[in-house]
Design a protein around this motif. Structure first.
Motif, PDB file in Angstrom:
ATOM      1  N   GLN A  80     -15.707  39.255   9.397  1.00 13.36           N
ATOM      2  CA  GLN A  80     -16.257  40.413  10.013  1.00 13.36           C
ATOM      3  C   GLN A  80     -15.564  41.811   8.953  1.00 13.36           C
ATOM      4  OE1 GLN A  80     -16.486  40.679  14.037  1.00 13.36           O
ATOM      5  NE2 GLN A  80     -17.635  39.883  14.563  1.00 13.36           N
ATOM      6  N   ALA A  81     -14.416  41.590   9.120  1.00 18.21           N
ATOM      7  CA  ALA A  81     -13.701  43.279   8.140  1.00 18.21           C
ATOM      8  C   ALA A  81     -14.240  42.701   6.872  1.00 18.21           C
ATOM      9  CB  ALA A  81     -12.438  43.267   8.423  1.00 18.21           C
ATOM     10  N   ILE A  82     -13.525  41.413   6.277  1.00 15.53           N
ATOM     11  CA  ILE A  82     -14.133  41.526   4.587  1.00 15.53           C
ATOM     12  C   ILE A  82     -15.994  41.840   4.467  1.00 15.53           C
ATOM     13  CG2 ILE A  82     -14.183  39.726   2.796  1.00 15.53           C
ATOM     14  CD1 ILE A  82     -12.239  38.424   4.517  1.00 15.53           C
ATOM     15  N   SER A  83     -16.532  41.138   5.157  1.00 14.74           N
ATOM     16  CA  SER A  83     -18.209  41.013   4.902  1.00 14.74           C
ATOM     17  C   SER A  83     -18.182  42.550   5.029  1.00 14.74           C
ATOM     18  CB  SER A  83     -18.726  40.443   6.011  1.00 14.74           C
ATOM     19  OG  SER A  83     -19.828  40.590   7.073  1.00 14.74           O
ATOM     20  N   ALA A  84     -17.782  43.684   6.121  1.00 15.48           N
ATOM     21  CA  ALA A  84     -17.905  44.841   5.922  1.00 15.48           C
ATOM     22  C   ALA A  84     -17.767  45.687   4.702  1.00 15.48           C
ATOM     23  CB  ALA A  84     -17.486  45.309   7.227  1.00 15.48           C
ATOM     24  N   ALA A  85     -16.587  45.109   4.620  1.00 14.50           N
ATOM     25  CA  ALA A  85     -15.665  45.767   3.202  1.00 14.50           C
ATOM     26  C   ALA A  85     -17.068  45.820   2.064  1.00 14.50           C
ATOM     27  CB  ALA A  85     -14.421  45.149   2.990  1.00 14.50           C
ATOM     28  N   VAL A  86     -17.396  44.358   1.993  1.00 14.25           N
ATOM     29  CA  VAL A  86     -17.921  44.129   0.959  1.00 14.25           C
ATOM     30  C   VAL A  86     -18.926  44.885   1.181  1.00 14.25           C
ATOM     31  CG1 VAL A  86     -19.497  42.024  -0.515  1.00 14.25           C
ATOM     32  CG2 VAL A  86     -17.155  41.780   0.678  1.00 14.25           C
ATOM     33  N   GLU A  87     -19.612  44.688   2.305  1.00 12.27           N
ATOM     34  CA  GLU A  87     -20.829  45.722   2.189  1.00 12.27           C
ATOM     35  C   GLU A  87     -21.318  47.227   1.958  1.00 12.27           C
ATOM     36  OE1 GLU A  87     -24.114  46.266   5.968  1.00 12.27           O
ATOM     37  OE2 GLU A  87     -23.229  44.800   6.299  1.00 12.27           O
ATOM     38  N   GLN A  88     -20.593  47.565   2.080  1.00  9.93           N
ATOM     39  CA  GLN A  88     -19.507  48.993   1.891  1.00  9.93           C
ATOM     40  C   GLN A  88     -19.097  48.888   0.715  1.00  9.93           C
ATOM     41  OE1 GLN A  88     -17.881  51.457   5.581  1.00  9.93           O
ATOM     42  NE2 GLN A  88     -19.049  50.004   6.332  1.00  9.93           N
ATOM     43  N   GLY A  89     -19.188  48.189  -0.395  1.00 12.76           N
ATOM     44  CA  GLY A  89     -18.734  48.376  -1.578  1.00 12.76           C
ATOM     45  C   GLY A  89     -16.660  48.367  -1.756  1.00 12.76           C
ATOM     46  N   ILE A  90     -16.331  48.267  -0.865  1.00  9.26           N
ATOM     47  CA  ILE A  90     -15.133  49.133  -1.054  1.00  9.26           C
ATOM     48  C   ILE A  90     -14.280  48.011  -1.057  1.00  9.26           C
ATOM     49  CG2 ILE A  90     -12.770  48.715   0.880  1.00  9.26           C
ATOM     50  CD1 ILE A  90     -14.610  50.376   2.916  1.00  9.26           C
ATOM     51  N   LEU A  91     -14.709  45.948  -0.853  1.00 11.50           N
ATOM     52  CA  LEU A  91     -14.134  45.348  -1.430  1.00 11.50           C
ATOM     53  C   LEU A  91     -15.305  43.638  -2.699  1.00 11.50           C
ATOM     54  CD1 LEU A  91     -12.630  43.115   1.162  1.00 11.50           C
ATOM     55  CD2 LEU A  91     -11.612  44.027  -0.903  1.00 11.50           C
ATOM     56  N   HIS A  92     -15.123  43.580  -3.659  1.00 10.98           N
ATOM     57  CA  HIS A  92     -16.627  42.881  -4.631  1.00 10.98           C
ATOM     58  C   HIS A  92     -15.399  42.364  -4.770  1.00 10.98           C
ATOM     59  CE1 HIS A  92     -17.773  47.295  -5.562  1.00 10.98           C
ATOM     60  NE2 HIS A  92     -16.709  47.931  -5.674  1.00 10.98           N
TER      61      HIS A  92
END
Length: 221
Positions: free
Chosen positions: A208-220
């Motif tokens: 869930q943390a990875i998904s949220a980070a991707v959604e917010q553009g923090i992770l690519h």
């Protein structure tokens, strides 16, 4: 603000010549009004407002170079307190709400009747706000829709550099022990960072943390 002949001096601002000419013809049929000037965009309108000091401004919202709302902000920044009446159409509800917040004294649909145009200008010059009930309702509804939409948007999580690094390792499938070894920190510290990340995102798992980070553009990924 009025001239010695007691006529209300009006500045007409619209990027369509046919609209300006139409309003001008209507105003000139009544001895109480005089067209002080015309402008095809907000930039010219602000300049003319300073030069001519009219009693009221009839202002379109959608114009090139500088919009009606931008012109209102510019007038406000220059402390030019000339009553503004917005010229609007049926599909500009959110812009109407913005204009209301900026202090517009009235709203006129571009197909408004002659007498209503006159009453609205007179009310604006007296410092009163004259609004048609249907326009007020639409502006209020537009504001409510915008506030509801804003309430749905989750605030961006602000992660530290280390927390982003840890998430990058997590996204690659690293376990806490491996992350700790690569980063030169203890496993307990990695877990503490993960807990902070979960709290910031409002989640309770790595996926869930990875998904949220991707959604917010923090992770690519």
């Amino acid at each position: 603000m009025q001239q010695s002949d007691n006529r209300y001096r009006v500045l007409i601002v619209d990027d369509h010549l046919v609209v300006r000419e139409g309003l001008k013809l209507i105003l000139e049929t009544d001895p109480r009004f005089q067209v002080a000037g015309e402008a095809e965009n907000g930039e010219i309108a602000v300049r003319l407002a300073e030069q001519l000091n009219p009693d009221a401004i009839l202002l379109d919202l959608n114009m090139p170079v500088m919009s009606g709302l931008e012109a209102m902000r510019a007038l406000k920044s220059k402390n030019i307190e000339i009553p503004v009446i917005i010229l609007t159409t049926y599909n500009e509800d959110e812009l109407i709400a913005d204009g209301l917040e900026l202090g517009a004294k009235g709203y006129l649909l571009k197909d408004t009747g002659r007498e209503h145009l006159f009453r609205t200008i007179e009310s604006a010059v007296r410092g009163e706000t004259l609004l048609q009930a249907d326009i007020v309702g639409r502006a209020f509804a537009a504001r409510q829709r915008r506030e509801a939409k804003q309430a749905e948007v989750k605030p961006q999580a602000i992660l530290s550099v280390k927390e982003v690094q840890i998430l990058q390792f997590v996204a690659k499938g690293y376990r806490s022990k491996e992350i700790a070894f690569d980063m030169g920190i203890s496993e307990r510290t990695v877990k503490a960072h993960l807990t902070n990340i979960y709290n910031k995102f409002g989640v309770d798992s790595r996926m869930q943390a990875i998904s949220a980070a991707v959604e917010q553009g923090i992770l690519h990924l």
